[in-house]
Design an enzyme around this catalytic site. Sequence first.
Site, PDB file in Angstrom:
ATOM      1  N   ASP A 283     -12.158 -10.299  -0.677  1.00 22.45           N
ATOM      2  CA  ASP A 283     -13.426 -10.404   0.039  1.00 22.45           C
ATOM      3  C   ASP A 283     -14.408  -9.487  -0.679  1.00 22.45           C
ATOM      4  O   ASP A 283     -14.010  -8.536  -1.343  1.00 22.45           O
ATOM      5  CB  ASP A 283     -13.317 -10.121   1.550  1.00 22.45           C
ATOM      6  CG  ASP A 283     -12.585  -8.859   1.922  1.00 22.45           C
ATOM      7  OD1 ASP A 283     -12.511  -7.935   1.092  1.00 22.45           O
ATOM      8  OD2 ASP A 283     -12.097  -8.774   3.064  1.00 22.45           O
TER       9      ASP A 283
ATOM     10  N   GLU B 158      -6.127 -10.584  -1.219  1.00 21.96           N
ATOM     11  CA  GLU B 158      -6.926 -10.361   0.001  1.00 21.96           C
ATOM     12  C   GLU B 158      -8.410 -10.334  -0.336  1.00 21.96           C
ATOM     13  O   GLU B 158      -9.174  -9.537   0.201  1.00 21.96           O
ATOM     14  CB  GLU B 158      -6.513  -9.040   0.673  1.00 21.96           C
ATOM     15  CG  GLU B 158      -5.035  -8.974   1.027  1.00 21.96           C
ATOM     16  CD  GLU B 158      -4.631  -7.703   1.768  1.00 21.96           C
ATOM     17  OE1 GLU B 158      -5.508  -6.967   2.268  1.00 21.96           O
ATOM     18  OE2 GLU B 158      -3.416  -7.450   1.848  1.00 21.96           O
TER      19      GLU B 158
ATOM     20  N   HIS C 166     -10.404  -6.092  -2.210  1.00 20.90           N
ATOM     21  CA  HIS C 166     -11.479  -5.896  -1.219  1.00 20.90           C
ATOM     22  C   HIS C 166     -12.615  -5.231  -1.995  1.00 20.90           C
ATOM     23  O   HIS C 166     -12.537  -4.039  -2.295  1.00 20.90           O
ATOM     24  CB  HIS C 166     -11.004  -5.005  -0.071  1.00 20.90           C
ATOM     25  CG  HIS C 166      -9.916  -5.637   0.748  1.00 20.90           C
ATOM     26  ND1 HIS C 166     -10.138  -6.748   1.530  1.00 20.90           N
ATOM     27  CD2 HIS C 166      -8.605  -5.332   0.895  1.00 20.90           C
ATOM     28  CE1 HIS C 166      -9.005  -7.092   2.135  1.00 20.90           C
ATOM     29  NE2 HIS C 166      -8.058  -6.255   1.762  1.00 20.90           N
TER      30      HIS C 166
ATOM     31  N   GLU D  15       0.802  -1.232   0.000  1.00 23.17           N
ATOM     32  CA  GLU D  15       0.000   0.000   0.000  1.00 23.17           C
ATOM     33  C   GLU D  15       0.833   1.281   0.000  1.00 23.17           C
ATOM     34  O   GLU D  15       0.636   2.165   0.832  1.00 23.17           O
ATOM     35  CB  GLU D  15      -0.979  -0.016   1.192  1.00 23.17           C
ATOM     36  CG  GLU D  15      -1.909  -1.214   1.145  1.00 23.17           C
ATOM     37  CD  GLU D  15      -2.862  -1.310   2.332  1.00 23.17           C
ATOM     38  OE1 GLU D  15      -2.929  -0.368   3.144  1.00 23.17           O
ATOM     39  OE2 GLU D  15      -3.543  -2.357   2.452  1.00 23.17           O
TER      40      GLU D  15
HETATM   41  O1  9MR Z   1      -7.335  -7.932   8.602  1.00 22.76           O
HETATM   42  C1  9MR Z   1      -6.385  -7.116   9.246  1.00 22.76           C
HETATM   43  C2  9MR Z   1      -6.943  -6.611  10.553  1.00 22.76           C
HETATM   44  O2  9MR Z   1      -7.089  -7.676  11.468  1.00 22.76           O
HETATM   45  C3  9MR Z   1      -6.046  -5.538  11.143  1.00 22.76           C
HETATM   46  O3  9MR Z   1      -6.677  -4.979  12.269  1.00 22.76           O
HETATM   47  C4  9MR Z   1      -5.791  -4.475  10.093  1.00 22.76           C
HETATM   48  C5  9MR Z   1      -4.868  -3.410  10.640  1.00 22.76           C
HETATM   49  O4  9MR Z   1      -4.722  -2.360   9.775  1.00 22.76           O
HETATM   50  O5  9MR Z   1      -5.204  -5.057   8.945  1.00 22.76           O
HETATM   51  C6  9MR Z   1      -6.072  -5.949   8.331  1.00 22.76           C
HETATM   52  O6  9MR Z   1      -5.484  -6.454   7.156  1.00 22.76           O
HETATM   53  C7  9MR Z   1      -5.205  -5.501   6.131  1.00 22.76           C
HETATM   54  C8  9MR Z   1      -3.993  -5.988   5.384  1.00 22.76           C
HETATM   55  O7  9MR Z   1      -2.934  -6.208   6.271  1.00 22.76           O
HETATM   56  C9  9MR Z   1      -3.573  -5.016   4.306  1.00 22.76           C
HETATM   57  N1  9MR Z   1      -4.668  -4.713   3.422  1.00 22.76           N
HETATM   58  C10 9MR Z   1      -5.908  -4.334   4.065  1.00 22.76           C
HETATM   59  C11 9MR Z   1      -6.323  -5.370   5.098  1.00 22.76           C
HETATM   60  C12 9MR Z   1      -7.674  -5.032   5.691  1.00 22.76           C
HETATM   61  O8  9MR Z   1      -7.626  -3.813   6.367  1.00 22.76           O
END
Ligand code: 9MR
Length: 459
Positions: A267, A265, A238, A160
């Site tokens: 969903d 990722e 997402h 990101e």
């Molecule tokens: O699913 C993850 C969640 O449990 C955490 O709290 C969050 C913290 O920012 O990150 C989520 O995973 C992210 C991933 O690492 C990067 N792309 C977006 C995902 C969803 O926010």
Amino acid sequence: MKHRRVLRAAVTVAVTGALAAGMTMALTTSANAGTTLRASAAEKGRYFGAAVATGKLSTSAYVTVLNREFNSVVAENEMKWDATEPQQGQFRYTGGDRLVSHAQANGMSVRGHALLWYQQQPGWAQNMSGSTLRSAMINHVTQVATHFRGKIHSWDVVNEAFADGGSGGRRDSNLQRTGNDWIEAAFRAARAADPGAKLCYNDYNTDGINAKSTGIYNMVRDFKSRGVPIDCVGFQSHLGTSLASDYQANLQRFADLGVDVQITELDVMTGGNQANIYGAVTRACMNVSRCTGITVWGVRDCDSWRGSDNALLFDCNGNKKAAYTNVLNALNAGPGIPTDPPTDPPTDPPTDPPTDPPTDPPTVGCSASVSLNSWTGGFVASVKVTAGSAGTSGWNVGFTLPSGASVTNTWSATASGSTGTVRFANVNYNGRLGAGQVTEFGFQGTGSASGVTPTCTAS
Ligand code: 9MR
């Protein structure tokens, strides 16, 4: 992102224990071919993965679905910077190691997520800047990639780093302020630490041809032209209630740059279109020969960071949803990854063909293909083994390396020899393959392996 925090806050973790004792754990077997995501993806030379919260590995309803359906895992949080280096120079690998062990015991590959990201940094790093931060972040990449060396299929080296909106430029962050070359510095450090892992750039809102994905596309093209080691691009995906019509075309334009693409990722917002969108994303990946795998961001709806969106493939009781069926059907209907065509087809066919061809052609028990990632003085070979119609209970792949080449490191196979003729035998969890099933192993070496061809024998 703001909406993520809102979604996160809405997550409920009430998981009813409908599945309890007495469950059987189905591991990789040919009997499941075409009836589980992992078997269907493997038949097409791909993986199908899920993000895992290691705390749930002791929940049997969760693990049952995970082990039955997925052959790849990624840590939802446990390999991030705040988890792995909570104090500067003090590394903690408990969660990551636990996931790797689970994967190895269950025939799963592991995606590594994420070496550098502007979020989930430990407090000490958030307070750093300039050259101090630059050396701390490169040290982080080196240490973590070295710890997991040989165990990671693909690393999200940088996550990101591009801005939302129409600029197509980089996101402002403490990492970016250390200098625009921070991303390539991270990729070079990761390559040096784990030459066997595919190195990916990963981002969201890149689900079609838009300003952000084009910014990333231009970076990848630049990296490839300058020899910065990048192997893959992750498209988080997402998704909401519709899918960009050029989703597949966008994957393809990256693949055409010479990198693999992965859905990392996935969903999808619940609602009428959810199952259709899951099917369409899967078909898009199958239609792009360099799309090597799909990962969904969680197992059951109640495991998802998106909470009440019910964004995943299984309901909270572990039941398959309509989206699951669409994904499975798309995997089964899709083309496999083509094996590499021979590089030097013979130009002069023999003038005197043998008059008595053997009447009993040898049964081909397995075939192998290799893809090489080479640099001056070294290479990484990724080898795909495909079982013939009889399946295998074991396999052995031989290479004759050019003089000067030497194998230094092997994963998911056991090597005999390191120079000249080198043979690689299956390890205990990947020898038994169903008809047409595919598994992968790899090795790293010094010198040049250009032009090598594998021969596969099955037992
Ligand atoms: O699913 C993850 C969640 O449990 C955490 O709290 C969050 C913290 O920012 O990150 C989520 O995973 C992210 C991933 O690492 C990067 N792309 C977006 C995902 C969803 O926010």
